[in-house]
Design a protein around this motif. Structure first.
Motif, mmCIF file in Angstrom:
data_model
loop_
_atom_site.group_PDB
_atom_site.id
_atom_site.type_symbol
_atom_site.label_atom_id
_atom_site.label_comp_id
_atom_site.label_asym_id
_atom_site.label_seq_id
_atom_site.Cartn_x
_atom_site.Cartn_y
_atom_site.Cartn_z
ATOM 1 N N UNK A 142 -2.701 5.153 -7.965
ATOM 2 C CA UNK A 142 -3.837 6.095 -7.963
ATOM 3 C C UNK A 142 -3.505 7.324 -8.805
ATOM 4 N N UNK A 193 -3.249 6.805 1.515
ATOM 5 C CA UNK A 193 -2.121 5.899 1.294
ATOM 6 C C UNK A 193 -0.801 6.615 1.559
ATOM 7 N N UNK A 208 -10.051 2.557 5.162
ATOM 8 C CA UNK A 208 -11.421 2.701 4.654
ATOM 9 C C UNK A 208 -11.438 3.243 3.214
ATOM 10 N N UNK A 245 -8.340 8.309 -1.081
ATOM 11 C CA UNK A 245 -7.536 7.090 -0.932
ATOM 12 C C UNK A 245 -6.063 7.394 -1.168
ATOM 13 N N UNK A 246 -5.785 8.323 -2.098
ATOM 14 C CA UNK A 246 -4.388 8.711 -2.358
ATOM 15 C C UNK A 246 -3.785 9.386 -1.125
ATOM 16 N N UNK A 292 -13.618 10.113 -8.384
ATOM 17 C CA UNK A 292 -12.314 10.787 -8.298
ATOM 18 C C UNK A 292 -12.065 11.328 -6.899
ATOM 19 N N UNK A 328 -6.013 7.255 -11.851
ATOM 20 C CA UNK A 328 -7.149 8.148 -11.610
ATOM 21 C C UNK A 328 -6.868 9.556 -12.131
ATOM 22 N N UNK A 329 -5.670 10.041 -11.863
ATOM 23 C CA UNK A 329 -5.378 11.429 -12.237
ATOM 24 C C UNK A 329 -4.463 11.542 -13.453
ATOM 25 N N UNK A 341 -10.720 2.086 -3.106
ATOM 26 C CA UNK A 341 -9.850 1.971 -4.281
ATOM 27 C C UNK A 341 -9.691 0.510 -4.697
ATOM 28 N N UNK A 363 -11.293 8.434 -4.553
ATOM 29 C CA UNK A 363 -9.968 7.887 -4.815
ATOM 30 C C UNK A 363 -8.874 8.897 -4.504
ATOM 31 N N UNK A 364 -9.218 10.185 -4.615
ATOM 32 C CA UNK A 364 -8.273 11.214 -4.163
ATOM 33 C C UNK A 364 -8.028 11.085 -2.676
ATOM 34 N N UNK A 397 0.472 1.755 -4.097
ATOM 35 C CA UNK A 397 -0.855 2.347 -4.261
ATOM 36 C C UNK A 397 -0.807 3.844 -4.623
ATOM 37 N N UNK A 398 0.053 4.647 -3.967
ATOM 38 C CA UNK A 398 0.067 6.072 -4.360
ATOM 39 C C UNK A 398 0.343 6.255 -5.849
ATOM 40 N N UNK A 418 -14.271 5.852 -13.707
ATOM 41 C CA UNK A 418 -13.159 6.294 -12.876
ATOM 42 C C UNK A 418 -13.009 7.814 -12.883
ATOM 43 N N UNK A 419 -13.522 8.451 -13.941
ATOM 44 C CA UNK A 419 -13.369 9.905 -14.058
ATOM 45 C C UNK A 419 -14.568 10.676 -13.514
ATOM 46 N N UNK A 430 0.848 -1.205 0.000
ATOM 47 C CA UNK A 430 0.000 0.000 0.000
ATOM 48 C C UNK A 430 0.874 1.242 0.000
ATOM 49 N N UNK A 452 -8.945 3.170 1.312
ATOM 50 C CA UNK A 452 -8.179 2.165 0.563
ATOM 51 C C UNK A 452 -9.108 1.079 0.039
ATOM 52 N N UNK A 453 -10.054 0.660 0.891
ATOM 53 C CA UNK A 453 -10.997 -0.380 0.461
ATOM 54 C C UNK A 453 -11.798 0.087 -0.751
#
Ligand code: SF4
Ligand code: FES
Lengths: 122, 277, 133
Positions: free
Chosen positions: A34, C78, C32, C74-75, C68, A38-39, C37, C71-72, A30-31, C62-63, A26, C34-35
């Motif tokens: 993502x 992480x 949370x 989640x980023x 987003x 995603x971006x 993503x 998932x942001x 993961x960073x 995804x967009x 992770x 993370x799950x």
């Protein structure tokens, strides 16, 4: 009192090892994933055709793709469910054997799902 | 007892709230506030002394060395476990709240019952356990006037070997780490930070042979595996012991121990029986 | 004199009562988002197995702004997890070189360098694969 106690070996080493391995994945993978997935498109890091069906299926269904699934789905799942299991205990919501098997069981089940989807797509 | 040099009336005062529990009259702890004169050198322990001497002689607390060595003056200061003699009023300009160490039964006022902690300490056998042959040679020679040479062999250690465990040997048994640990609060059977750090200290000692005797307790769910690495124990430790590091290194040791057990041919007695008494 | 010790118990909201506990719970809660993503990835794996049309559906899903946003989160989670995890590593596995332990700062910096390398490698893999193929 404590001298007469018989200690039973815990099965935590199994779950903790998976948790730790997942924690490394992770933190390390993961960073980047993502950001790119995603971006990446909107930031212009990836050209539109790099995420095409053709390319991604060739990449992912390569035997090494299985390792990738393990590193970004399966191990992180065990990482997450381990923390949720202990979190339930910390919050004093549940610390029964049932809660434990629901946590690790769902990680196992979703891992199995990921593997089946991968095999199905190949 | 240390007394401020200047007249208390000339000094600045600070409000110190103390959690009192007088078993003969209280069913739950109650807060009481005191105005305490202080200067730059007034410790929380000095403040307690001043209150006991000038305001309320019934205030009960533990102390001995006043220099962070004996480990008896542990209290919660604004919710954080601290040594009273190593914490200064000057760092709390808004006043402070002093309570008994968390996670232990309160005997009276700031005095807690630490027997659970001491019991966990004995469980992990915090002493050098020697090679059986050496011990036998030692006891056999006890009766004769010619001690065996094996028993007299000094157990030499190189500076490197000392360095391996030294940090974990600095514990003063103050119990602050137990008050910092929510896992001990949730499950008092958890061996806890200081006991496990001490077990690790002896397991790392080149003169010690007792790992097999300590491991069953450490391998159990109330051993290293109750820890979730909150890490607050290491933050509050006044001696830099870093018990959280010891416990989590212990998780690796316990995992390896389990793997070895798993693959070893004799699986019959996976958990060696503790000596019953 | 008889004893009457007061037995304290952990309040349900103990983890809100101290900054150190709030930090800990925040760390635990990183799983949370993370799950979410991981769920996104599983959905993507499913879509990929269903053919090109459904893969495109996933890419546009995804967009979507809410996806987003989560998932942001989640980023961020992480990265926060990485920040805490990398700090623990030198405590759990101190690396010894000769008789000296490697300074924790080096080990932490090394791990962040690893994150950067992984990013570059993954970027290269996604962007440069078809050049080789
Ligand atoms: S490990 Fe530190 S905090 Fe814990 S009892 Fe020992 S000296 Fe006190
Ligand atoms: S009085 Fe001895 S440690 Fe504080």
């Amino acid at each position: 009192m404590s001298l007469t106690k018989r200690f039973q070996r815990s099965d935590e080493p199994i779950w903790w090892s998976l948790f730790s391995a997942g924690g490394v994945c992770v933190a390390m993978l993961i960073p980047a994933l993502i950001v790119l997935l995603v971006f990446g498109p909107s930031l212009g890091l990836l050209s539109p055709d790099t995420l095409s069906y053709q390319r991604i299926s060739t990449l992912l269904y390569h035997p090494l793709g299985l390792m990738f699934i393990g590193a970004v789905i399966i191990l992180p799942l065990f990482h997450a469910m381990h923390r949720i299991h202990h979190g339930l205990h910390d919050l004093q919501w549940a610390h029964s054997a049932l809660a434990k098997w629901l946590c690790y069981g769902s990680a196992l089940l979703l891992s199995f799902l990921a593997l089946s989807l991968w095999l199905l797509g190949r | 007892m240390k007394q401020p040099e200047t007249k208390p009336s000339d000094m600045q005062h600070l409000s110190v709230a103390i959690q009192r529990y007088r078993p003969e009259q209280d069913d739950t702890p109650v807060w009481q506030s005191y105005q305490v004169p202080y200067d730059d050198s007034t410790s929380v322990l000095d403040a307690l002394h001043w209150i006991k001497e000038h305001q309320d002689s019934s205030l009960t607390y533990r102390w001995s060395c006043r220099m962070a060595i004996c480990g008896s003056c542990g209290v919660m200061v604004d919710g954080t476990p601290k040594l009273g003699c190593k914490t200064f009023l000057r760092d709390y300009p808004q006043g402070l709240k002093v309570a008994a160490l968390a996670n232990f039964p309160i005997e009276k006022d700031l005095v807690v019952d630490m027997s659970r902690f001491l019991q966990h300490l004995t469980t992990i056998k915090p002493y050098l356990i020697g090679e059986p042959s050496l011990v036998q040679a030692g006891s056999a020679s006890a009766g004769s006037d010619q001690p065996s040479s094996a028993a007299l062999q000094p157990q030499l250690q190189s500076p490197e070997q000392v360095k391996r465990y030294q940090q974990f040997a600095n514990c003063i048994n103050c119990g602050l780490c137990y008050s910092a640990c929510p896992q001990f609060g949730l499950n008092p059977e958890f061996l806890g930070p200081a006991a496990i750090a001490l077990a690790h200290r002896y397991n790392l000692d080149s003169r010690d042979q007792g790992k097999a005797e300590r491991q069953p307790a450490l391998n159990s769910k109330d051993g290293v595996w109750s820890c979730t690495f909150v890490g607050f124990c290491s933050t509050v430790c006044p001696k830099g012991v870093d018990p959280a590091a010891a416990i989590n290194q212990g998780k690796i040791v316990s995992t390896m121990d389990g793997v070895i057990q798993w693959f070893s041919p004799k699986q019959l007695d996976a958990t060696p029986q503790e000596p019953t008494s | 004199m008889s004893r009457k010790p007061y037995q304290p118990s952990m309040p349900a909201d103990w983890w809100l009562k101290h900054p150190a506990y709030r930090f800990y719970m925040l760390r635990e809660a990183t799983v949370l988002p993370l799950l979410f993503f991981i769920g996104s990835l599983l959905y993507g794996l499913y879509c990929l197995s269903q053919g090109e049309a459904s893969w495109l559906v996933w890419l546009s899903w995804l967009q979507q702004p809410w996806v987003m946003a989560l998932n942001g989160l989640a980023l961020v989670a992480s990265l926060f997890h990485a920040f805490t995890f990398f700090r623990l590593f030198p405590q759990v596995m101190p690396l010894r070189v000769g008789s000296r332990t490697l300074p924790a700062g080096w080990m932490i910096a090394g791990q962040w360098f690893g994150v950067l390398l992984v990013f570059l490698a993954l970027w290269w893999l996604l962007g440069a694969y078809h050049v080789i193929n």
